[in-house]
Scaffold this active site. Structure first.
Site, PDB file in Angstrom:
ATOM      1  N   GLU A 122      -0.986 -38.719  33.050  1.00 23.98           N
ATOM      2  CA  GLU A 122      -2.055 -38.338  32.005  1.00 23.98           C
ATOM      3  C   GLU A 122      -1.944 -40.175  31.580  1.00 23.98           C
ATOM      4  O   GLU A 122      -3.014 -40.767  31.017  1.00 23.98           O
ATOM      5  CB  GLU A 122      -1.298 -38.146  30.489  1.00 23.98           C
ATOM      6  CG  GLU A 122      -1.891 -36.611  31.100  1.00 23.98           C
ATOM      7  CD  GLU A 122      -1.217 -35.742  30.221  1.00 23.98           C
ATOM      8  OE1 GLU A 122      -1.769 -34.005  29.366  1.00 23.98           O
ATOM      9  OE2 GLU A 122      -0.756 -36.187  29.031  1.00 23.98           O
ATOM     10  N   GLY A 153       2.269 -30.414  27.186  1.00 26.45           N
ATOM     11  CA  GLY A 153       1.604 -29.514  28.683  1.00 26.45           C
ATOM     12  C   GLY A 153       2.410 -30.459  29.811  1.00 26.45           C
ATOM     13  O   GLY A 153       2.673 -30.054  31.182  1.00 26.45           O
ATOM     14  N   GLY A 168      -6.855 -34.412  25.849  1.00 21.99           N
ATOM     15  CA  GLY A 168      -6.655 -34.008  24.652  1.00 21.99           C
ATOM     16  C   GLY A 168      -5.153 -35.415  23.737  1.00 21.99           C
ATOM     17  O   GLY A 168      -4.178 -35.587  24.858  1.00 21.99           O
ATOM     18  N   THR A 197      -5.348 -33.029  30.923  1.00 21.44           N
ATOM     19  CA  THR A 197      -4.363 -31.439  31.174  1.00 21.44           C
ATOM     20  C   THR A 197      -3.919 -30.554  29.739  1.00 21.44           C
ATOM     21  O   THR A 197      -4.445 -31.804  29.102  1.00 21.44           O
ATOM     22  CB  THR A 197      -3.005 -31.085  31.836  1.00 21.44           C
ATOM     23  OG1 THR A 197      -2.949 -32.326  32.951  1.00 21.44           O
ATOM     24  CG2 THR A 197      -1.722 -31.100  31.608  1.00 21.44           C
ATOM     25  N   GLY A 198      -4.378 -29.761  29.666  1.00 21.17           N
ATOM     26  CA  GLY A 198      -4.432 -28.391  27.878  1.00 21.17           C
ATOM     27  C   GLY A 198      -4.960 -27.796  28.151  1.00 21.17           C
ATOM     28  O   GLY A 198      -6.066 -28.377  29.069  1.00 21.17           O
TER      29      GLY A 198
END
Length: 262
Positions: A111, A105, A90, A33-34
């Protein structure tokens, strides 16, 4: 490469482009995510479209799931996938040991679950995220809403005995209300400036009642890929102790630049 892309976006793109070269046919993938991970999803979608690559992804947030579906990347749940070959994500910071701070995020819980359910984790980033010691970026900690102020006070009390430079703790807001994660929890950000012992801090944080998970990723990342605005990429493998240098050549017709809505 469109001229309007900033050097940072170019760096994120080349890191993502290099990372998806590790993806093999038939793999089950964790999709991070990001903003950098969004480039990875685009690059992955391009390989699926152009090469007929057969993969399935487990997104780490609703945002990533929506982007993957929009671009034609097949997705499933971690419960259905059970175990993953590779996660690409990331990071907000990484140190020489490839320890990470993640959660800028607000997706750190999913994650971390996805990354630890993978044979390998690759982090894609730009050179600005590399630090000698973690802590300049605020450390996110996901907490349940019930009694969050008590949890925050316990965190502040615990930090007195930790090797950190500062001890400011703030609730992350979304406008005038607390930000809610995908699991409907809150995020408190620890402004520490320097973390002397990330491993100890990660362990102690997760012992505090009300804490769900923290954004320190220790012994999870295997490879970090650092992109630069001129197309250079560095690939560092912590397990092999190697670093390789490469260059990604920009193609002006790259399909992934057609829709830059994120």
């Amino acid at each position: 490469m469109p001229a309007e892309l900033s050097p940072i976006d170019k760096a994120k793109f080349v890191a993502a482009k290099r990372a998806v070269e590790f993806v093999e046919d038939g793999m089950k993938l964790g999709l991070g995510t990001g903003s950098t991970a969004a480039w990875m999803v685009r690059c992955l979608a391009e390989r699926i479209k152009e090469e007929g690559l057969r993969v399935v992804g487990v997104p780490t947030s609703t945002r990533t799931a929506e982007l993957a579906r929009q671009l034609g990347v097949p997705v499933t749940s971690l419960d259905d996938a059970k175990w993953l070959d590779l996660t690409i994500d990331g990071a907000d910071e990484f140190d020489p040991n490839l320890s990470l701070i993640k959660g800028g995020g607000a997706a750190l819980l999913q994650e971390k679950i996805v990354a630890t359910a993978s044979d390998q984790m690759i982090v894609i980033t730009d050179a600005a995220k590399e630090v000698a010691q973690l802590g300049a970026f605020p450390l996110p900690v996901e907490v349940i809403p019930f009694g969050w102020q008590t949890t925050k006070a316990l965190i502040e009390e615990m930090l007195v005995s930790m090797d950190v430079l500062d001890r400011d703790v703030s609730l992350r807001m979304n406008g005038d209300k607390p930000l809610l994660t995908d699991e409907a929890n809150y995020i408190v950000d620890l402004h520490l400036k320097r973390i002397g012992n990330p491993r100890q801090l990660a362990l102690v944080l997760n012992q505090i009642p009300g804490v769900v998970e923290n954004g320190l990723f220790i012994d999870i990342c295997d490879i970090v890929i650092i992109g630069h605005g001129d197309g250079r990429v560095q690939v560092r493998d912590i397990n092999n102790g190697t670093q390789t240098d490469d260059r990604i050549h920009f193609a002006p017709t790259d399909n992934i630049f057609a829709d830059l809505g994120d």
